[in-house]
Write a protein that holds these residues in place. Sequence first.
Motif, PDB file in Angstrom:
ATOM      1  N   ARG A  58       3.380   5.571  -3.948  1.00 49.73           N
ATOM      2  CA  ARG A  58       2.196   5.072  -4.634  1.00 49.73           C
ATOM      3  C   ARG A  58       2.002   3.595  -4.293  1.00 49.73           C
ATOM      4  O   ARG A  58       2.951   2.912  -3.901  1.00 49.73           O
ATOM      5  CB  ARG A  58       2.331   5.242  -6.145  1.00 49.73           C
ATOM      6  N   THR A  59       0.811   3.088  -4.465  1.00 49.40           N
ATOM      7  CA  THR A  59       0.532   1.670  -4.197  1.00 49.40           C
ATOM      8  C   THR A  59       1.156   0.806  -5.280  1.00 49.40           C
ATOM      9  O   THR A  59       1.008   1.092  -6.473  1.00 49.40           O
ATOM     10  CB  THR A  59      -0.976   1.422  -4.132  1.00 49.40           C
ATOM     11  N   LYS A  91       0.830  -1.214   0.000  1.00 50.44           N
ATOM     12  CA  LYS A  91       0.000   0.000   0.000  1.00 50.44           C
ATOM     13  C   LYS A  91       0.861   1.260   0.000  1.00 50.44           C
ATOM     14  O   LYS A  91       1.829   1.383   0.751  1.00 50.44           O
ATOM     15  CB  LYS A  91      -0.913   0.010   1.234  1.00 50.44           C
ATOM     16  N   LYS A 110       0.280   8.568  -1.882  1.00 56.17           N
ATOM     17  CA  LYS A 110      -0.706   8.562  -2.964  1.00 56.17           C
ATOM     18  C   LYS A 110      -1.246   7.134  -3.119  1.00 56.17           C
ATOM     19  O   LYS A 110      -1.011   6.476  -4.126  1.00 56.17           O
ATOM     20  CB  LYS A 110      -0.073   9.047  -4.267  1.00 56.17           C
ATOM     21  N   GLU A 118     -10.994   2.033 -11.624  1.00 58.22           N
ATOM     22  CA  GLU A 118     -10.330   3.038 -10.792  1.00 58.22           C
ATOM     23  C   GLU A 118      -8.813   2.852 -10.797  1.00 58.22           C
ATOM     24  O   GLU A 118      -8.055   3.827 -10.702  1.00 58.22           O
ATOM     25  CB  GLU A 118     -10.884   2.971  -9.363  1.00 58.22           C
ATOM     26  N   ILE A 119      -8.361   1.597 -10.916  1.00 57.36           N
ATOM     27  CA  ILE A 119      -6.922   1.349 -10.981  1.00 57.36           C
ATOM     28  C   ILE A 119      -6.394   1.729 -12.360  1.00 57.36           C
ATOM     29  O   ILE A 119      -5.344   2.371 -12.493  1.00 57.36           O
ATOM     30  CB  ILE A 119      -6.617  -0.123 -10.646  1.00 57.36           C
ATOM     31  N   HIS A 162     -11.782  -3.186 -12.545  1.00 56.44           N
ATOM     32  CA  HIS A 162     -11.086  -2.193 -11.716  1.00 56.44           C
ATOM     33  C   HIS A 162     -10.771  -0.926 -12.509  1.00 56.44           C
ATOM     34  O   HIS A 162      -9.606  -0.546 -12.667  1.00 56.44           O
ATOM     35  CB  HIS A 162      -9.796  -2.795 -11.153  1.00 56.44           C
ATOM     36  N   ASN A 196      -5.998   5.432 -12.723  1.00 53.72           N
ATOM     37  CA  ASN A 196      -4.952   6.043 -11.890  1.00 53.72           C
ATOM     38  C   ASN A 196      -3.633   5.274 -11.960  1.00 53.72           C
ATOM     39  O   ASN A 196      -2.833   5.315 -11.021  1.00 53.72           O
ATOM     40  CB  ASN A 196      -5.427   6.116 -10.435  1.00 53.72           C
ATOM     41  N   ASN A 236      -3.989   5.938  -3.865  1.00 53.42           N
ATOM     42  CA  ASN A 236      -4.935   5.692  -4.947  1.00 53.42           C
ATOM     43  C   ASN A 236      -4.324   5.907  -6.330  1.00 53.42           C
ATOM     44  O   ASN A 236      -5.043   6.006  -7.321  1.00 53.42           O
ATOM     45  CB  ASN A 236      -6.173   6.572  -4.775  1.00 53.42           C
ATOM     46  N   GLU A 237      -3.000   5.992  -6.375  1.00 53.43           N
ATOM     47  CA  GLU A 237      -2.278   5.913  -7.631  1.00 53.43           C
ATOM     48  C   GLU A 237      -1.456   4.633  -7.599  1.00 53.43           C
ATOM     49  O   GLU A 237      -1.020   4.187  -6.532  1.00 53.43           O
ATOM     50  CB  GLU A 237      -1.379   7.137  -7.838  1.00 53.43           C
ATOM     51  N   TYR A 238      -1.233   4.026  -8.776  1.00 49.92           N
ATOM     52  CA  TYR A 238      -0.739   2.650  -8.794  1.00 49.92           C
ATOM     53  C   TYR A 238       0.431   2.470  -9.764  1.00 49.92           C
ATOM     54  O   TYR A 238       0.451   3.025 -10.861  1.00 49.92           O
ATOM     55  CB  TYR A 238      -1.865   1.695  -9.205  1.00 49.92           C
TER      56      TYR A 238
END
Length: 524
Positions: A342-343, A292, A296, A368-369, A366, A372, A298-300
């Motif tokens: 970032r994740t 995780k 950030k 959202e992934i 996904h 981002n 929620n950025e990957y």
Amino acid sequence: MMKIKNTLGNFAKLGVITAVFCSSVAFAQSADPIIDKIVKEANENSQLEKLAHELLDKIGPRLVGTPQMKQANDWAVAKYATWGISARNEQWGQWRGWERGITHIDLTSPRLRTLEGTQLAWSPSTKGKAIDAEAIVLPLVADSAAFQKWLPTVKGKLVLISLNPVSGRPDKNWEDFATKDGLAKMKADKAAAAAAWRDRLAKTKLNAKNLALALENAGAAGIIINNWSQGWGVDKVFGANTTKVPTVDLSVEDYGLVYRLAESGSKPRLKIVSESKELGLVPTLNTIAEIKGKEKPNEYVMLSAHFDSWDAASGATDNGSGTIMMMETMRILKKFYPNPKRTILVGHWGSEEQGLNGSRAFVEDHPEIVKNLQALFNQDNGTGRVVNLSGQGFAKAKDFLPRWLAAVPDTIKNQIRTSFPGSPAGGGSDNASFVAAGAPGFSLSSTSWDYGTYTWHTNRDSYDKMVFDEIRSNAILAAILVYMACEDPERMSHERAPLTNNPRTGAPGTWPPQTKANRKGGVN
């Protein structure tokens, strides 16, 4: 080979003393202690051989829908847990469940010989009883009407439906030893034989699948093929088209033997035991692991490698090598970069071999992934060191990838050819699933090691074909790229570069369309 002498000379000019060695290759210390630790860990405490043994030797091949695929998914989750990494199996669909059993094939007449071969994936079983039958060759007929007239004669027989290769020697062997005239004649003979066999198949007016179904519906005892991979001892083994009788692949040597006996009127007989189990519909899974992000989340940044394989061997270079590389990369990152900005995600995809289904499903599930995604790094084309990296058609890739690569040791990065903006991947491997959705998915493309001939989808894709020093190099590369992509203060743009015109048609280039995953596979 890496340019060790030049590299050491450069280091001497910089006044740097090298402390890390791997297979006689030296790496200079960087200005970043995390990168130094990544390099040192990969070289001095590698887990690659252990991972490969557990995955390839103990679990084995990972055909979608088999118990071995599920065993591998569970093994990966458990392995990540030992490293303190959160991982899960995520179901995205169902597939025809099937489990390979024993295949044993004997020539019993006109002489005895145990033959080398195996049943194709998803082949029907002989149900505990041996088939003992004459083998015949698909005949040359005048037209489809003549084929239909001949069809009832297959009842109770095994039918050979593949070209008998002119030579079982690879082309390279002919090039090394034949005379110029002999080589030319062999090539002409091969071309003529292939054309004649295509004509023989065309006269049936049936494609490969419908031909197999027509033969089994007419009462054939089984189908025999040869799918030689043009190298010593290698065949490509895919899936069966039959639904009631077994389909087996014989080696080029033994297929030719049976073919010649049948064509000469010797009436060869074969005894075949081909065991398998039908398991109904079973869940199909992706294994996802995560570190995780702290600033950030929620950025990957993603690592990517398909987990499934064909199952004639161990699935070592397709794609056990990519799988263990990504697992090793995650292990190293967790140890020395446990709090990324970032994740970090890794996707071990299911059913890549049937059409990128696991990664396509992930992209669908996904958004959202995908939206981002800073970058995804995928590896799939064998055990060799990475030598190519393309911008995949993204307009700003040149602003990011070179500066991430700059942190990579020279002995690794100097072997990598980059191209910007490059062309978007339309298929081939799982990064294409992300590219189609407009997200930067990059392929870490490796040098060949005769991948296409000797290990890609073949019966020889086993542990002994792994080149661990080059996989170690790839793990260092991937770990540093992920680290740099996570730390980069800028977000990579998803802007697409204008595409060049199609060189064949002159039409403007188009971005590959997003394709839906097949979520219920192997069934009619």
